[in-house]
Design a protein around this motif. Structure first.
Motif, mmCIF file in Angstrom:
data_model
loop_
_atom_site.group_PDB
_atom_site.id
_atom_site.type_symbol
_atom_site.label_atom_id
_atom_site.label_comp_id
_atom_site.label_asym_id
_atom_site.label_seq_id
_atom_site.Cartn_x
_atom_site.Cartn_y
_atom_site.Cartn_z
ATOM 1 N N PRO A 27 -58.928 -41.758 72.152
ATOM 2 C CA PRO A 27 -58.575 -42.926 72.973
ATOM 3 C C PRO A 27 -57.111 -43.432 72.947
ATOM 4 O O PRO A 27 -56.731 -43.636 73.727
ATOM 5 C CB PRO A 27 -59.628 -44.105 72.116
ATOM 6 C CG PRO A 27 -60.356 -43.415 71.467
ATOM 7 C CD PRO A 27 -59.962 -42.113 70.895
ATOM 8 N N GLU A 28 -56.444 -43.315 71.592
ATOM 9 C CA GLU A 28 -55.001 -43.462 71.648
ATOM 10 C C GLU A 28 -54.113 -42.601 72.463
ATOM 11 O O GLU A 28 -53.153 -42.708 72.521
ATOM 12 C CB GLU A 28 -54.682 -43.708 70.030
ATOM 13 C CG GLU A 28 -54.665 -42.427 69.397
ATOM 14 C CD GLU A 28 -56.187 -42.246 68.630
ATOM 15 O OE1 GLU A 28 -57.005 -42.881 69.212
ATOM 16 O OE2 GLU A 28 -56.084 -41.491 67.508
ATOM 17 N N ASP A 29 -54.627 -41.446 72.876
ATOM 18 C CA ASP A 29 -53.950 -40.502 73.851
ATOM 19 C C ASP A 29 -54.078 -40.680 75.096
ATOM 20 O O ASP A 29 -53.342 -40.135 76.050
ATOM 21 C CB ASP A 29 -54.066 -39.070 73.228
ATOM 22 C CG ASP A 29 -53.828 -38.736 72.037
ATOM 23 O OD1 ASP A 29 -52.789 -39.463 71.436
ATOM 24 O OD2 ASP A 29 -54.245 -37.725 71.381
ATOM 25 N N TRP A 30 -55.112 -41.415 75.603
ATOM 26 C CA TRP A 30 -55.480 -41.458 76.948
ATOM 27 C C TRP A 30 -54.736 -42.763 77.657
ATOM 28 O O TRP A 30 -54.366 -43.778 77.090
ATOM 29 C CB TRP A 30 -57.074 -41.874 77.094
ATOM 30 C CG TRP A 30 -57.579 -42.145 78.448
ATOM 31 C CD1 TRP A 30 -57.886 -41.075 79.292
ATOM 32 C CD2 TRP A 30 -57.851 -43.253 79.049
ATOM 33 N NE1 TRP A 30 -58.364 -41.749 80.632
ATOM 34 C CE2 TRP A 30 -58.225 -43.215 80.324
ATOM 35 C CE3 TRP A 30 -57.967 -44.646 78.495
ATOM 36 C CZ2 TRP A 30 -58.601 -43.902 81.131
ATOM 37 C CZ3 TRP A 30 -58.049 -45.559 79.290
ATOM 38 C CH2 TRP A 30 -58.701 -45.125 80.766
ATOM 39 N N GLU A 31 -54.137 -42.320 78.936
ATOM 40 C CA GLU A 31 -53.447 -43.270 79.723
ATOM 41 C C GLU A 31 -54.333 -43.721 80.726
ATOM 42 O O GLU A 31 -54.619 -42.860 81.516
ATOM 43 C CB GLU A 31 -52.067 -42.935 79.964
ATOM 44 C CG GLU A 31 -51.144 -42.587 79.069
ATOM 45 C CD GLU A 31 -49.893 -42.362 79.365
ATOM 46 O OE1 GLU A 31 -49.295 -42.883 80.293
ATOM 47 O OE2 GLU A 31 -49.189 -41.452 78.941
ATOM 48 N N TYR A 39 -61.672 -49.678 84.003
ATOM 49 C CA TYR A 39 -62.202 -48.189 83.642
ATOM 50 C C TYR A 39 -63.085 -48.414 82.113
ATOM 51 O O TYR A 39 -62.369 -49.037 81.357
ATOM 52 C CB TYR A 39 -60.698 -47.595 83.716
ATOM 53 C CG TYR A 39 -60.167 -47.699 85.062
ATOM 54 C CD1 TYR A 39 -60.425 -46.730 86.057
ATOM 55 C CD2 TYR A 39 -59.031 -48.686 85.229
ATOM 56 C CE1 TYR A 39 -59.849 -46.842 87.286
ATOM 57 C CE2 TYR A 39 -58.397 -48.507 86.290
ATOM 58 C CZ TYR A 39 -58.857 -47.822 87.233
ATOM 59 O OH TYR A 39 -58.367 -47.946 88.637
ATOM 60 N N ASP A 40 -63.593 -47.100 82.076
ATOM 61 C CA ASP A 40 -64.275 -46.768 80.766
ATOM 62 C C ASP A 40 -63.067 -46.317 80.204
ATOM 63 O O ASP A 40 -62.030 -45.758 80.447
ATOM 64 C CB ASP A 40 -65.082 -45.678 80.731
ATOM 65 C CG ASP A 40 -66.414 -46.433 81.659
ATOM 66 O OD1 ASP A 40 -66.819 -47.667 81.499
ATOM 67 O OD2 ASP A 40 -67.162 -45.611 82.285
ATOM 68 N N VAL A 41 -63.070 -46.383 78.656
ATOM 69 C CA VAL A 41 -62.031 -45.845 77.669
ATOM 70 C C VAL A 41 -62.890 -44.704 77.017
ATOM 71 O O VAL A 41 -63.724 -44.749 76.311
ATOM 72 C CB VAL A 41 -61.816 -47.055 76.680
ATOM 73 C CG1 VAL A 41 -60.777 -46.392 75.992
ATOM 74 C CG2 VAL A 41 -61.152 -48.251 77.327
ATOM 75 N N PRO A 42 -62.197 -43.496 77.189
ATOM 76 C CA PRO A 42 -62.744 -42.279 76.542
ATOM 77 C C PRO A 42 -63.028 -42.299 75.061
ATOM 78 O O PRO A 42 -61.813 -42.624 74.397
ATOM 79 C CB PRO A 42 -61.759 -41.135 76.991
ATOM 80 C CG PRO A 42 -61.245 -41.527 78.072
ATOM 81 C CD PRO A 42 -60.941 -43.113 78.288
ATOM 82 N N GLY A 43 -63.878 -42.055 74.534
ATOM 83 C CA GLY A 43 -64.550 -42.290 73.189
ATOM 84 C C GLY A 43 -64.406 -43.734 72.593
ATOM 85 O O GLY A 43 -64.587 -43.638 71.450
ATOM 86 N N THR A 156 -49.843 -54.301 84.308
ATOM 87 C CA THR A 156 -50.454 -54.597 83.053
ATOM 88 C C THR A 156 -52.023 -54.214 82.721
ATOM 89 O O THR A 156 -52.433 -54.150 83.774
ATOM 90 C CB THR A 156 -50.430 -56.038 82.772
ATOM 91 O OG1 THR A 156 -49.099 -56.737 82.972
ATOM 92 C CG2 THR A 156 -51.187 -56.807 81.700
ATOM 93 N N TYR A 157 -52.040 -53.527 81.591
ATOM 94 C CA TYR A 157 -53.274 -53.097 81.064
ATOM 95 C C TYR A 157 -53.846 -53.932 80.007
ATOM 96 O O TYR A 157 -53.211 -54.068 79.153
ATOM 97 C CB TYR A 157 -52.886 -51.737 80.370
ATOM 98 C CG TYR A 157 -52.192 -50.923 81.366
ATOM 99 C CD1 TYR A 157 -53.011 -50.061 82.355
ATOM 100 C CD2 TYR A 157 -50.797 -50.832 81.656
ATOM 101 C CE1 TYR A 157 -52.134 -48.942 83.112
ATOM 102 C CE2 TYR A 157 -50.206 -50.041 82.728
ATOM 103 C CZ TYR A 157 -50.920 -49.111 83.156
ATOM 104 O OH TYR A 157 -49.949 -48.271 84.049
#
Ligand SMILES: [Zn+2]
Length: 248
Positions: A27-31, A39-43, A156-157
């Motif tokens: 998750p920490e590598d996905w942008e 959006y869904d967050v992988p993992g 902004t995210y």
């Protein structure tokens, strides 16, 4: 190796191994994408991420730069999340030279606009500088000037927990490629005022939505930004009333 075996290995990699490698991305590598949306967050099934893209007006006439700072009673809507009592933030000092000497004042002034109405509810704590310049779920809430796609002034995210709607992380990336500037006391139509746009972006951190209709043109949370505009520096009655319903 026979051709059949080679073909089998290639297909096996494509169908069975590659999808696993892609889905195993941390998750920490996905942008997240640089497009408005949720959006869904992988993992991370417990989280979602909402993206806000701050555009320049695409219709004419372009908003009059340096317009007076009218109040507005149009109540700003909620995104659905809220910040916990303590929220730390990091600032990437690698910014356009036109604002670098004033960066800390720009950032603090922008937070102060929200600190006042959120007094006793949310404490914003500056945690120092960072060299992170991308929007990733890395445990740091950042403000950075970097690359954003297209014509966005800033993006902004906000990652938030779907169970309790508390924010998990907030990152704002301002678009380096535009002319940025800042002057505390007057507007200048030759650049985008950094405090003006950043104050708006922080409104997304605290859980306020964008508005694009004429009724909201004077609100800090009006979704378009123009050169010379500084009226977003100060919250309108409608922005504060929207805030009050998130943090009663
Ligand atoms: Zn916005």
């Amino acid at each position: 190796m026979s051709k059949k075996l080679l073909l089998f290995l290639i297909l096996a990699f494509g169908f069975f191994i590659l999808p696993f490698v892609v889905s195993a991305q941390k998750p920490e590598d996905w942008e997240p994408p640089e497009r408005n949306g949720v959006y869904d967050v992988p993992g991370r099934k417990d989280l979602k991420v909402r993206v806000f893209v701050h555009e320049r007006p695409n219709q004419s006439p372009v908003l009059i730069a340096c317009a007076v700072d009218n109040n507005s009673n149009a109540v700003t809507g909620e995104t659905g999340w809220y910040l916990p009592t303590n929220w730390t933030y990091y600032v990437n000092p690698s910014v356009p030279s036109s604002i670098s000497s004033n960066l800390s004042t720009i950032v603090e002034n922008s937070f102060n606009a929200w600190r006042t109405p959120l007094s006793g509810k949310v404490n914003f704590n500056y945690a120092g500088t960072t060299n992170i310049g991308v929007k990733k779920l890395d445990g740091k809430n950042i403000i950075a000037w970097g690359r954003t796609s297209g014509s966005a002034l800033g993006v902004t995210y906000t990652w938030y927990y779907t169970a309790n709607h508390q924010a998990a992380e907030t990152d704002t990336i301002m678009n380096k490629k535009f002319a940025w500037g800042w002057n505390e006391f007057q507007c200048d139509s030759s650049y985008y005022d950094a405090q003006n746009i950043l104050t708006h972006e922080l409104g997304h951190w605290v859980g306020l939505n964008d508005h694009y209709t004429d009724a909201y043109v004077d609100n800090t949370m009006y979704g378009y930004g123009s050169k010379g505009e500084i009226k977003k520096d100060t919250l309108t009655t409608g922005d504060i009333n929207g805030l009050s319903s998130i943090y009663p």
